[in-house]
Design a protein around this motif. Structure first.
Motif, PDB file in Angstrom:
ATOM      1  N   GLU A   1       0.829  -1.206   0.000  1.00  0.00           N
ATOM      2  CA  GLU A   1       0.000   0.000   0.000  1.00  0.00           C
ATOM      3  C   GLU A   1       0.866   1.260   0.000  1.00  0.00           C
ATOM      4  O   GLU A   1       0.490   2.268  -0.572  1.00  0.00           O
ATOM      5  CB  GLU A   1      -0.961  -0.012   1.185  1.00  0.00           C
ATOM      6  CG  GLU A   1      -0.285  -0.121   2.542  1.00  0.00           C
ATOM      7  CD  GLU A   1      -1.284  -0.225   3.691  1.00  0.00           C
ATOM      8  OE1 GLU A   1      -2.472  -0.033   3.457  1.00  0.00           O
ATOM      9  OE2 GLU A   1      -0.837  -0.507   4.819  1.00  0.00           O
ATOM     10  N   ASN A   2       2.035   1.184   0.627  1.00  0.00           N
ATOM     11  CA  ASN A   2       2.864   2.394   0.657  1.00  0.00           C
ATOM     12  C   ASN A   2       3.648   2.614  -0.636  1.00  0.00           C
ATOM     13  O   ASN A   2       4.436   3.540  -0.732  1.00  0.00           O
ATOM     14  CB  ASN A   2       3.782   2.424   1.890  1.00  0.00           C
ATOM     15  CG  ASN A   2       4.716   1.240   1.938  1.00  0.00           C
ATOM     16  OD1 ASN A   2       4.856   0.533   0.932  1.00  0.00           O
ATOM     17  ND2 ASN A   2       5.336   1.009   3.070  1.00  0.00           N
ATOM     18  N   ASP A   3       3.432   1.755  -1.630  1.00  0.00           N
ATOM     19  CA  ASP A   3       3.966   2.014  -2.973  1.00  0.00           C
ATOM     20  C   ASP A   3       2.990   2.838  -3.814  1.00  0.00           C
ATOM     21  O   ASP A   3       3.243   3.069  -5.006  1.00  0.00           O
ATOM     22  CB  ASP A   3       4.265   0.704  -3.706  1.00  0.00           C
ATOM     23  CG  ASP A   3       5.383  -0.089  -3.039  1.00  0.00           C
ATOM     24  OD1 ASP A   3       6.339   0.538  -2.538  1.00  0.00           O
ATOM     25  OD2 ASP A   3       5.284  -1.335  -3.010  1.00  0.00           O
ATOM     26  N   SER A   4       1.887   3.271  -3.213  1.00  0.00           N
ATOM     27  CA  SER A   4       0.881   4.012  -3.989  1.00  0.00           C
ATOM     28  C   SER A   4       1.414   5.328  -4.522  1.00  0.00           C
ATOM     29  O   SER A   4       0.814   5.933  -5.412  1.00  0.00           O
ATOM     30  CB  SER A   4      -0.346   4.300  -3.127  1.00  0.00           C
ATOM     31  OG  SER A   4      -0.933   3.106  -2.699  1.00  0.00           O
ATOM     32  N   THR A   5       2.523   5.786  -3.962  1.00  0.00           N
ATOM     33  CA  THR A   5       3.100   7.044  -4.429  1.00  0.00           C
ATOM     34  C   THR A   5       3.993   6.838  -5.654  1.00  0.00           C
ATOM     35  O   THR A   5       4.587   7.791  -6.150  1.00  0.00           O
ATOM     36  CB  THR A   5       3.950   7.668  -3.305  1.00  0.00           C
ATOM     37  OG1 THR A   5       4.893   6.677  -2.858  1.00  0.00           O
ATOM     38  CG2 THR A   5       3.081   8.105  -2.136  1.00  0.00           C
ATOM     39  N   ALA A   6       4.090   5.596  -6.131  1.00  0.00           N
ATOM     40  CA  ALA A   6       4.948   5.323  -7.290  1.00  0.00           C
ATOM     41  C   ALA A   6       4.549   6.210  -8.467  1.00  0.00           C
ATOM     42  O   ALA A   6       3.368   6.516  -8.667  1.00  0.00           O
ATOM     43  CB  ALA A   6       4.837   3.850  -7.684  1.00  0.00           C
ATOM     44  N   ASP A   7       5.545   6.600  -9.240  1.00  0.00           N
ATOM     45  CA  ASP A   7       5.301   7.432 -10.420  1.00  0.00           C
ATOM     46  C   ASP A   7       4.865   6.515 -11.567  1.00  0.00           C
ATOM     47  O   ASP A   7       5.662   5.691 -12.028  1.00  0.00           O
ATOM     48  CB  ASP A   7       6.595   8.180 -10.769  1.00  0.00           C
ATOM     49  CG  ASP A   7       6.469   8.945 -12.084  1.00  0.00           C
ATOM     50  OD1 ASP A   7       5.359   8.971 -12.669  1.00  0.00           O
ATOM     51  OD2 ASP A   7       7.487   9.485 -12.541  1.00  0.00           O
ATOM     52  N   PRO A   8       3.624   6.640 -12.022  1.00  0.00           N
ATOM     53  CA  PRO A   8       3.135   5.708 -13.048  1.00  0.00           C
ATOM     54  C   PRO A   8       3.935   5.756 -14.343  1.00  0.00           C
ATOM     55  O   PRO A   8       4.185   4.723 -14.964  1.00  0.00           O
ATOM     56  CB  PRO A   8       1.683   6.140 -13.275  1.00  0.00           C
ATOM     57  CG  PRO A   8       1.554   7.488 -12.656  1.00  0.00           C
ATOM     58  CD  PRO A   8       2.604   7.596 -11.591  1.00  0.00           C
ATOM     59  N   LYS A   9       4.376   6.954 -14.741  1.00  0.00           N
ATOM     60  CA  LYS A   9       5.177   7.081 -15.977  1.00  0.00           C
ATOM     61  C   LYS A   9       6.482   6.296 -15.838  1.00  0.00           C
ATOM     62  O   LYS A   9       6.864   5.527 -16.723  1.00  0.00           O
ATOM     63  CB  LYS A   9       5.524   8.556 -16.204  1.00  0.00           C
ATOM     64  CG  LYS A   9       4.732   9.239 -17.296  1.00  0.00           C
ATOM     65  CD  LYS A   9       5.386  10.610 -17.534  1.00  0.00           C
ATOM     66  CE  LYS A   9       4.737  11.456 -18.598  1.00  0.00           C
ATOM     67  NZ  LYS A   9       3.482  11.105 -19.150  1.00  0.00           N
ATOM     68  N   ALA A  10       7.148   6.496 -14.704  1.00  0.00           N
ATOM     69  CA  ALA A  10       8.437   5.831 -14.499  1.00  0.00           C
ATOM     70  C   ALA A  10       8.240   4.324 -14.375  1.00  0.00           C
ATOM     71  O   ALA A  10       9.042   3.535 -14.887  1.00  0.00           O
ATOM     72  CB  ALA A  10       9.113   6.386 -13.246  1.00  0.00           C
ATOM     73  N   LEU A  11       7.167   3.925 -13.700  1.00  0.00           N
ATOM     74  CA  LEU A  11       6.908   2.500 -13.519  1.00  0.00           C
ATOM     75  C   LEU A  11       6.696   1.815 -14.867  1.00  0.00           C
ATOM     76  O   LEU A  11       7.305   0.778 -15.171  1.00  0.00           O
ATOM     77  CB  LEU A  11       5.685   2.312 -12.611  1.00  0.00           C
ATOM     78  CG  LEU A  11       5.260   0.881 -12.311  1.00  0.00           C
ATOM     79  CD1 LEU A  11       6.373   0.105 -11.624  1.00  0.00           C
ATOM     80  CD2 LEU A  11       4.002   0.875 -11.438  1.00  0.00           C
ATOM     81  N   VAL A  12       5.845   2.419 -15.700  1.00  0.00           N
ATOM     82  CA  VAL A  12       5.562   1.805 -17.000  1.00  0.00           C
ATOM     83  C   VAL A  12       6.795   1.870 -17.910  1.00  0.00           C
ATOM     84  O   VAL A  12       7.072   0.927 -18.663  1.00  0.00           O
ATOM     85  CB  VAL A  12       4.333   2.476 -17.655  1.00  0.00           C
ATOM     86  CG1 VAL A  12       4.142   1.970 -19.082  1.00  0.00           C
ATOM     87  CG2 VAL A  12       3.081   2.213 -16.822  1.00  0.00           C
TER      88      VAL A  12
END
Ligand SMILES: [Zn+2]
Length: 677
Positions: A63-74
């Motif tokens: 749950e604390n990974d919710s701050t992940a940057d979606p652009k960077a993740l993808v």
């Protein structure tokens, strides 16, 4: 991750059970052994997972990974080379601003942020498919306070609580009704390419391995009593497991219907075979699991999935982590690579799983997987529409050790084989020249043999076809005396085969091949065999039945081979297979026993592929890079116009000898595919 991570394997054909929970090296499946007809399937055109090459990457976010940057993740997913990305969507924690009551967005999700939605948009922009991960097996305290009847109840009436989360029950209305509301929102709101469900059904233990016992909630009690006329038992038995398996199937049917109605091009993926579009399984490790390790984990899982349900996709996940307490530390890189090559060789996509966002603290999991993903990307055309071409079927019956013993002999002997957990293959029994039942052969095989099938059956349970009067089941630490080597050419260097365990005492034969020498004195050496007795109890019966033939080893040779790797046990099995195969083996080779070979057809391209997976890097608990192997000769009993080694990028000269075509692979690294036309 599955609930049975630490569990052992259980038999499929448990007596009287229509459905049982099958636990395979950490993967739980609900397999139907009674179903005669397959559920309706959609046309191939709808199913991207059957027509597109898949490179599958899953990450399990906290749950604390919710701050992940979606652009960077993808971007990291794309850089890694995956084209299908499985990420947390909802259930325990939603990674989007859900509006459904009793369903909670991550408290770490920044205000106004829709992590899952952003990931879908970014991923689709890069032509990466997205599978949303749900876990409906647990939820939060306020739901329990409002609807205690939705939740699992221990025998003492208490709920199951793990790290503050309350376990739901597959028979309660969280799973049966409310989940459909949650999923409807998800499916309407997001263009997902599929949904995956973790922990589908009631786990028998929590993540720390503490057993929960059977669920005693009102919904389970009512349904169980209606089915069996008695209360839920205090400990799980075959009836309870069958009940749980059916419960999971019922919920799976409802979820499948919803997914296919709301989003017809989305796949339903979980660990069960019924109603799903894809069957998930895991190649994983656990620190408490009994040795030996099972180096064929991925081969086994994919064979089971596709051999049982050929129309589905098999996603066998190479779990990077060592065990639950070490989500962020990974298994050896060659182990991951070996699993992924085994996936490819059996018709499944490469599929890797890590925990947390990318990049990783331990880079080794993805570093090990990347070369395999890159290979797949360069050779996508090899991996769409593969079908196992084997003409030997190994049934996943009996106990794990018996099955694995036969699995190993077939692999080490390079005899192409398929595996099935159910009896759908009997709809077209002619597809196989030989069926092997390692132990506890199902009674339906009588008809298969009567109609002309060939059967090799082993174990101390009565076989499904008559092999003589059975006096009983006994146990010994003795030997089998070899009388007739014309049937057993591999056993020329011994007169004795060792036996440890139970056997079925069958009436003596007029022309015995193997006879029993029961336990006799074995110490001190001065006394050894002073009292030895030679009996007429047969250790092998060859019989005709109807139009078919059976070879019956009335003792558990499979598990003996699994544990001790005795040469006479392997030779005996191989000789019987050769005797039973009407036209001989499909393939013969001089390859080392640790080179795994599969023969896969690609009907749409009119060609066959021989995959070679080099398993020489495995030793005890270690996985190292495999040794290079030179000059692997392969003989095929079929026409071959062209044989091309893809990794070496060269055509292999073909020699002709009667109906046999031969070629030699000059060098094998970790993996090779020879395309036969
Ligand atoms: Zn229940």
């Amino acid at each position: 991750m599955m609930q049975s991570h630490r569990s052992s394997w259980r038999p499929l054909w448990a007596a009287g059970a229509a459905l049982v929970l099958l636990i395979v090296a950490g993967a739980v499946r609900v397999a139907s052994s009674e179903r005669q007809t397959a559920p309706p399937t959609r046309s191939t055109g709808d199913r991207w997972w059957k027509r597109e090459p898949i490179r599958f990457l899953q990450t399990n976010l906290s749950e604390n990974d919710s701050t992940a940057d979606p652009k960077a993740l993808v971007a990291a997913v794309a850089d890694f080379g995956a084209n299908t990305f499985l990420m947390n969507m909802g259930g325990i924690v939603a990674q989007y601003p859900t509006k459904v009551p009793f369903h909670y967005p991550s408290t770490f999700l920044p205000p106004g942020r829709d992590l899952f939605g952003d990931v879908v948009r970014e991923a689709h922009g890069r032509k990466i498919r997205v599978i949303g991960r749900f876990d409906l097996s647990k939820t939060q305290r306020p739901v329990f306070d409002a609807h205690p009847e939705w939740f699992f109840r221990r025998a003492n009436g208490e709920p199951v609580i793990y790290n503050g989360l309350y376990s739901t029950c597959i028979n309660g209305n969280y799973y049966r009704e409310h989940a459909l509301t949650i999923l409807a929102e998800a499916l309407e709101r997001y263009e997902v390419d599929g949904l995956f469900f973790n922990m589908f059904g009631n786990p028998s233990a929590d993540y720390s391995g503490v057993p929960t016992g059977p669920c005693q909630c009102q919904a389970c009690q009512t349904r169980y009593r209606a089915r069996y006329g008695r209360p839920v038992p205090a400990t799980a038995d075959a009836d309870y497991r069958a009940f749980m398996a059916d419960s999971s199937r019922e919920v799976a049917a409802a979820i499948a219907e919803l997914i296919h109605r709301k989003r017809p091009n989305a796949a339903f993926l979980t660990y069960i075979q019924d109603h799903t579009d894809g069957i998930m399984s895991e190649s994983n490790t656990a620190v408490g699991r009994a040795l030996p390790m099972w180096p064929y984990s991925a081969s086994d899982n994919v064979r089971r999935s596709l051999g049982s349900e050929p129309d589905k996709v098999a996603i066998n996940l190479a779990m990077s982590f060592i065990d639950f307490p070490w989500r962020y530390a990974h298994v050896p890189q060659p182990e991951t690579a070996l699993r992924l090559y085994q996936n490819l060789a059996h018709g499944a996509p490469p599929a890797a799983v890590v925990s947390g966002p990318l990049p990783q603290a331990d880079r080794s999991g993805l570093l090990a997987a990347k070369p395999v993903f890159d290979w797949h990307a360069r050779h996508e055309e090899l991996y769409v529409g593969q079908k196992n071409a084997a003409r030997v079927l190994l049934l996943a019956t009996g106990d794990m050790a018996s099955y694995r013993g036969f699995f190993r002999v077939l692999t080490e002997e390079h005899i192409p084989f398929e595996v099935s957990e159910n009896r759908r293959w009997m709809e077209d029994g002619s597809r196989f020249d030989l069926v092997i039942a390692p132990e506890a052969a199902p009674p339906e095989l009588e008809r298969y043999v009567r109609d002309g099938g060939r059967l090799l059956v082993a174990g101390a349970t009565p076989p499904p076809v008559p092999v003589g009067t059975i006096a009983g089941r006994k146990s010994t630490q003795g030997y089998w005396r070899i009388h007739d080597r014309t049937v057993l050419p591999s056993l020329k260097n011994t007169d004795l085969i060792f036996l440890d365990g139970e056997y079925l005492e069958i009436a003596p034969l007029a022309r015995p091949i193997l006879t029993l020498i029961p336990t006799a004195m074995f110490g001190p050496p001065e006394k050894v065999w002073s009292d030895k007795v030679e009996t007429t109890v047969p250790g092998l019966v060859l019989a005709n039945h109807g139009k078919g033939q059976v070879a019956c080893l009335p003792w558990d040779i499979g598990s003996l081979y699994y544990r001790h790797s005795s040469e006479p046990h392997r030779g005996l099995i191989a000789d019987l297979i050769d005797r039973l195969l009407p036209a001989g083996r499909q393939l013969t080779t001089n390859a080392h026993p640790l080179v795994e070979m599969t023969m896969m057809d690609q009907p749409d391209r009119g060609r066959t592929q021989i995959h070679l997976v080099n398993g020489t890097g495995h030793h005890d608990t270690a996985y190292f890079p495999p040794l290079e192997i030179r000059d692997i000769r392969i003989d095929l009993a079929r026409d071959v116009r062209r044989a091309r080694a893809v990794a070496l990028n060269q055509d292999l000269p073909i020699t002709v000898n009667g109906r046999v075509r031969s070629f030699t692979l000059p060098l094998l690294h970790a993996y090779e595919v020879i395309v036969i036309e």
